[in-house]
Scaffold this active site. Structure first.
Site, short mmCIF file in Angstrom:
data_model
loop_
_atom_site.label_atom_id
_atom_site.label_comp_id
_atom_site.label_asym_id
_atom_site.label_seq_id
_atom_site.Cartn_x
_atom_site.Cartn_y
_atom_site.Cartn_z
N ASP A 251 0.83 -1.21 0.00
CA ASP A 251 0.00 0.00 0.00
C ASP A 251 0.87 1.26 0.00
O ASP A 251 0.47 2.30 0.51
CB ASP A 251 -0.95 0.01 1.20
N GLU A 252 2.05 1.16 -0.60
CA GLU A 252 2.97 2.29 -0.65
C GLU A 252 3.19 2.73 -2.09
O GLU A 252 3.34 1.91 -2.99
CB GLU A 252 4.32 1.91 -0.03
#
Length: 346
Positions: A251-252
């Site tokens: 989720d980066e």
């Protein structure tokens, strides 16, 4: 050649001679064309040939120019190079054979290495060549070679496209279609090297989604994938083609911004993106709710931008955003301290 043989040759009907030698010329002692083969007549269609001066229609270039039938007879048995004097100046190879005294010369022509061009230009077919002429076989070989070369060219293009697609796949995140970590590292290295040599500055933006783990845990990974694709869409729409948008972890995301490099502009862009990400994202009959924390650094802070150091500094700024309560953007400043705990829960 004795007289009886020469007279017999001269009395051979032109049509029969034309079947044996479709590109023959019978040149009289005065230098005029008395008869010509059907293929040669086809090649010279639109211009007079029979009754014309042989050397008015053709120019002999090798082994040497000639100016009379007598000089032509002196080249008997030698390979001749000829061409039509008028356009199209088709080239020929030829051989001259003198006849009996007073009957002139037989000149038999071929198209030589200009075969393919002449066939195309004059729309010749196999019927225009003698049955024993290897020109047709050579033409078929050339056509076969052309077909093979065309197929090889097509295969090379397909291989090149496949290689390009494989390289693109190796640089792309399979879920979102964004650049992956490998492509980001390469792009960041180029940007840092350029800025260090006086080139364009850039901003490095590190984004981590808030509450993403809760979406995965409560609604499943399919919902998480839907969220990631929506975030990717937002980041594409908020950036320009000159920017790089990469997914570097679950989720980066990391952005390399060239279109906006001043801290205020980057913070404004980040705020817009965060506000859009906080809008509910529908998955089936459920709504996913997330936010994002952002850390930023800019190349102008460094005398010689180093990719690893910039990533570390953007990460520190991101952590500061997490510590401030998430859903905000923090710009790295020199002297920012490294916290004891590396990251608040997402």
């Amino acid at each position: 050649m004795d007289g009886s043989k020469s007279e017999t040759l001269a009395l051979v009907p032109p049509a029969a001679l034309g079947r044996l030698m479709p590109m023959f010329l019978w040149v009289s002692v005065t230098g005029h064309v008395r008869e010509a083969g059907p293929t040669l007549l086809k090649l010279c269609e639109g211009r007079p040939l029979l009754g014309c001066g042989f050397l008015d229609v053709f120019e002999i270039t090798r082994p040497r120019p000639v100016a009379s039938v007598t000089e032509l007879e002196m080249l008997a048995g030698r390979r001749l190079h000829l061409r039509l004097r008028d356009a199209p100046d088709t080239a020929f190879r030829g051989l001259a054979v003198p006849l009996a005294t007073g009957q002139g010369v037989i000149v038999n022509l071929s198209l030589g290495i200009g075969l393919a061009a002449a066939v195309s230009q004059h729309e010749l077919t196999d019927a225009d060549f003698a049955a024993t002429d290897l020109a047709v076989e050579l033409l078929y070989l050339q056509e076969a070679k052309s077909a093979v070369m065309e197929e090889l060219h097509g295969m090379n293009l397909r291989l090149a496209h496949a290689r390009t697609a494989a390289e693109e796949k190796a640089r792309t995140d399979p879920l979102t279609g964004l650049a992956n970590r490998r492509e980001l590292d390469a792009a960041l290295a180029r940007a840092a090297a350029g800025a260090g040599n006086g080139g364009a500055p850039f901003a490095l933006v590190h984004i981590d989604l808030d509450f993403f783990k809760a979406v995965n845990d409560s609604l499943g990974h399919a919902a998480g994938d839907e969220v990631l694709m929506r975030v990717s869409q937002i980041l594409r729409e908020e950036t320009r083609k000159s920017d790089v948008v990469a997914r570097v972890g679950g989720d980066e995301f990391v952005l390399i911004l060239r279109s906006t490099t001043d801290p205020d502009g980057v913070q404004a862009l980040s705020r817009r993106a965060i506000d859009r990400m906080e809008e509910p994202i529908q998955f089936e009959d459920q709504f996913c709710r997330i936010s994002a924390s952002v850390g930023v650094t800019v190349s102008s802070l460094y005398a010689a931008p180093d990719p690893d150091q910039m990533l570390l500094d953007a990460d520190l700024a991101l952590y500061a955003s997490k510590r401030r309560g998430r859903a905000c953007c923090t710009v790295f400043t020199p002297g920012m301290e490294v916290p004891e705990d590396r990251r608040a829960p997402g």
